[in-house]
Design an enzyme around this catalytic site. Structure first.
Site, short mmCIF file in Angstrom:
data_model
loop_
_atom_site.label_atom_id
_atom_site.label_comp_id
_atom_site.label_asym_id
_atom_site.label_seq_id
_atom_site.Cartn_x
_atom_site.Cartn_y
_atom_site.Cartn_z
N ASP A 40 0.84 -1.22 0.00
CA ASP A 40 0.00 0.00 0.00
C ASP A 40 0.87 1.26 0.00
O ASP A 40 0.64 2.17 -0.80
CB ASP A 40 -1.07 0.00 1.11
CG ASP A 40 -0.55 -0.19 2.52
OD1 ASP A 40 0.67 -0.41 2.69
OD2 ASP A 40 -1.37 -0.13 3.46
N GLY A 125 -5.18 -6.13 17.77
CA GLY A 125 -3.75 -6.36 17.61
C GLY A 125 -3.40 -7.69 16.96
O GLY A 125 -2.29 -8.17 17.09
N ALA A 126 -4.36 -8.30 16.24
CA ALA A 126 -4.12 -9.60 15.60
C ALA A 126 -3.83 -9.45 14.11
O ALA A 126 -3.82 -10.43 13.38
CB ALA A 126 -5.32 -10.51 15.81
N GLY A 127 -3.61 -8.21 13.66
CA GLY A 127 -3.39 -7.99 12.24
C GLY A 127 -4.69 -8.01 11.45
O GLY A 127 -4.68 -8.11 10.23
N SER A 129 -6.96 -5.57 11.82
CA SER A 129 -7.35 -4.19 11.67
C SER A 129 -8.50 -3.73 12.57
O SER A 129 -9.46 -3.12 12.11
CB SER A 129 -7.67 -3.88 10.21
OG SER A 129 -7.45 -2.54 9.99
N SER A 130 -8.33 -4.02 13.83
CA SER A 130 -9.30 -3.48 14.80
C SER A 130 -9.22 -1.96 14.85
O SER A 130 -10.22 -1.29 15.12
CB SER A 130 -9.03 -4.06 16.19
OG SER A 130 -7.79 -3.61 16.70
N ASP A 180 -6.56 -0.61 5.20
CA ASP A 180 -7.50 -1.07 6.23
C ASP A 180 -8.77 -0.22 6.22
O ASP A 180 -9.90 -0.74 6.27
CB ASP A 180 -6.86 -0.97 7.62
CG ASP A 180 -5.55 -1.71 7.71
OD1 ASP A 180 -5.23 -2.45 6.75
OD2 ASP A 180 -4.85 -1.55 8.72
N TYR A 232 8.10 -1.88 10.93
CA TYR A 232 7.27 -1.38 9.83
C TYR A 232 7.92 -0.13 9.23
O TYR A 232 8.08 -0.01 8.01
CB TYR A 232 5.87 -1.08 10.36
CG TYR A 232 4.84 -0.63 9.35
CD1 TYR A 232 4.02 -1.55 8.72
CD2 TYR A 232 4.66 0.72 9.06
CE1 TYR A 232 3.06 -1.15 7.82
CE2 TYR A 232 3.70 1.14 8.16
CZ TYR A 232 2.90 0.21 7.54
OH TYR A 232 1.94 0.62 6.65
P1 ADP Z 1 -4.85 -4.05 14.60
O1 ADP Z 1 -5.45 -2.87 13.89
O2 ADP Z 1 -4.15 -4.98 13.67
O3 ADP Z 1 -5.82 -4.77 15.47
P2 ADP Z 1 -3.30 -1.94 15.76
O4 ADP Z 1 -2.11 -1.94 16.64
O5 ADP Z 1 -3.27 -1.20 14.50
O6 ADP Z 1 -3.70 -3.48 15.54
O7 ADP Z 1 -4.54 -1.34 16.55
C1 ADP Z 1 -4.88 -1.82 17.84
C2 ADP Z 1 -5.21 -0.65 18.73
O8 ADP Z 1 -6.44 -0.03 18.30
C3 ADP Z 1 -5.46 -1.05 20.17
O9 ADP Z 1 -4.26 -1.13 20.90
C4 ADP Z 1 -6.37 0.09 20.65
O10 ADP Z 1 -5.59 1.23 20.94
C5 ADP Z 1 -7.20 0.39 19.41
N1 ADP Z 1 -8.46 -0.38 19.42
C6 ADP Z 1 -8.85 -1.29 18.50
N2 ADP Z 1 -10.06 -1.81 18.79
C7 ADP Z 1 -10.45 -1.21 19.94
C8 ADP Z 1 -11.63 -1.32 20.77
N3 ADP Z 1 -12.62 -2.15 20.49
N4 ADP Z 1 -11.67 -0.53 21.87
C9 ADP Z 1 -10.67 0.30 22.17
N5 ADP Z 1 -9.55 0.44 21.44
C10 ADP Z 1 -9.44 -0.30 20.33
MG MG Z 2 -4.37 -1.43 12.78
#
Ligand code: ADP
Ligand code: MG
Length: 391
Positions: A40, A125-127, A129-130, A180, A232
């Site tokens: 990307d 944090g599992a990749g 894209s939370s 993402d 990264y």
């Molecule tokens: P990924 O996007 O792969 O899960 P990232 O490190 O990019 O990993 O993002 C994870 C971060 O996003 C978390 O540490 C938190 O700060 C934030 N986050 C994601 N989902 C939530 C949630 N449901 N509630 C609060 N914070 C969240």
């Molecule tokens: Mg992310």
């Protein structure tokens, strides 16, 4: 519209925490990238799907210019004045929420203060894209509550994508290339999203493995996944160093047929490996989209395997857990398997005949146990739809 259990739960949480009803509930999906990793930020191509797992936000406007946020995944609530939002403030997870309001305001939109409650089925944090799922669910809420009306068209959704990318890059200060957020805003059920990260053009590609007797198995390896730990950034820097040596603006400008002469121009083997990954990976994304369009899952599987080898050997972003999960899936009979996401942990994916799914996930669990690793979590996913209003 049928309501997911978490949508109801987050509305109840909102009422309990604020003593009033939310004005609505919005959601956005996590994503898994089928192929096209670290492409990307190189103006390349990628091919993600939206996940059935989503992040839900219940929200209501406030009369003042304050943002208050709660999350079922976080211990502490955060309160911040909108005028105080800036790079690094608020710190931590609330930056992903506050950053979206900040970015939309910077683009000239009138953004109100908000109360926001969050709950999510996307593993954090599992990749998967939370972070983008959270930003895009918030962006959908702000679009409706501020009367911006950006969800109704693709160009409007792209405006929200840009705000979410700015939130993550500038306020949360986490580097992200835009895949993402584009997925969470533009994906569709039973489709993969072919995304051109140079033009930001998208094309929907059929993605319905079940129709061909297969399933996409995601394995969250539970290995630590930290995009902010410097690896990264160092890969991005190596790509920039290679561009300087090649005298080019973007690795997208290197055609796969001209790869060898380009590699010959580079000063060292590390840069040669990095460039070879990016250029061949972009080519594999095109081939994967064609394979899906012609229904050739065996070919898609071979591309998965080649992509994993390229990330392991050339881009050097795999790890023990990702190699073990993918090797084990292949040994049991997956058509192909690869790590997905930024690397150094996170998740892997495999294309598995439906009747071999259980055997595959058990074999991965057994291999992790035998290697004394944290138990992984495997699940089957189908391609889900984009950010929307739930109720
Ligand atoms: P990924 O996007 O792969 O899960 P990232 O490190 O990019 O990993 O993002 C994870 C971060 O996003 C978390 O540490 C938190 O700060 C934030 N986050 C994601 N989902 C939530 C949630 N449901 N509630 C609060 N914070 C969240
Ligand atoms: Mg992310």
């Amino acid at each position: 519209m049928s309501r997911a259990p978490l949508a109801g739960q987050v509305a109840d949480d909102f009422s309990r925490l604020t003593g009033r009803s939310p004005e609505g509930v919005w959601s956005a999906p996590g994503r898994v990238n089928l192929i096209g990793e670290h492409t990307d930020y190189n103006d390349g191509l990628c091919l993600p799907i939206g996940l059935p797992q989503r992040t839900y936000v219940a929200a209501a406007r406030r009369p003042d210019r304050t943002l208050r946020v709660w999350s079922a995944q976080q211990a502490a609530a955060v309160e911040v004045a909108l005028t105080d939002v800036r790079p690094g403030h608020p710190a931590g997870w609330a930056a992903y929420v506050a950053g979206v309001l900040w970015a939309l305001e910077r683009e000239g939109h009138d953004v109100p203060g908000l109360d926001v409650a969050v709950d999510s089925a996307v593993p954090v944090g599992a990749g998967l894209s939370s972070s983008a799922a959270l930003e895009c669910a918030v962006a959908a809420a702000v679009s409706d509550l501020a009367g911006l009306d950006l969800l109704g068209s693709d160009p409007g959704r792209v405006t929200l994508v840009r705000a979410c990318v700015a939130a993550e890059n500038t306020i949360a200060q986490a580097p992200t290339g835009g895949m993402d957020q584009s997925t969470a805003m533009l994906c569709r059920d039973r489709r993969a999203l072919l995304l051109d990260c140079r033009s930001w053009e998208t094309r929907l590609v059929p993605f319905d493995l079940a129709a061909q007797g297969c399933a996409l198995v995601v394995t969250d390896t539970r290995a630590s996944h930290e995009l902010t730990d410097g690896q990264y950034g160092s890969r991005r820097d190596e790509c920039l160093a290679a561009l300087a040596e090649l005298g080019l603006g973007s690795l997208r400008d290197v055609d796969v047929d001209d790869l060898d002469p380009a590699l010959d121009k580079l000063s060292n083997d590390v840069l040669r490996r990095r460039v070879r990954h990016v250029v061949t990976e972009i080519d594999r994304v095109r081939a994967a989209a064609s394979a899906l369009e012609s229904g050739d899952l065996s070919q898609l599987g071979r591309l998965f395997d080649a992509s994993h080898a390229s990330m392991r050997d050339d881009y050097e972003i795999s790890c023990l857990e990702l190699d073990l999960a993918t090797d084990t899936a292949r040994a049991v009979g997956a058509l192909g398997a690869r790590m997905t996401g930024g690397g150094f942990g996170g998740s892997s994916i495999a294309i598995v005949p439906v009747d071999a799914v259980e055997e595959t996930t058990s074999a991965i669990a057994a291999a992790f146990a035998a290697a004394d690793l944290t138990a992984p979590v495997s699940f089957v996913v189908e391609a889900g739809g984009p950010a929307h209003r739930e109720s």
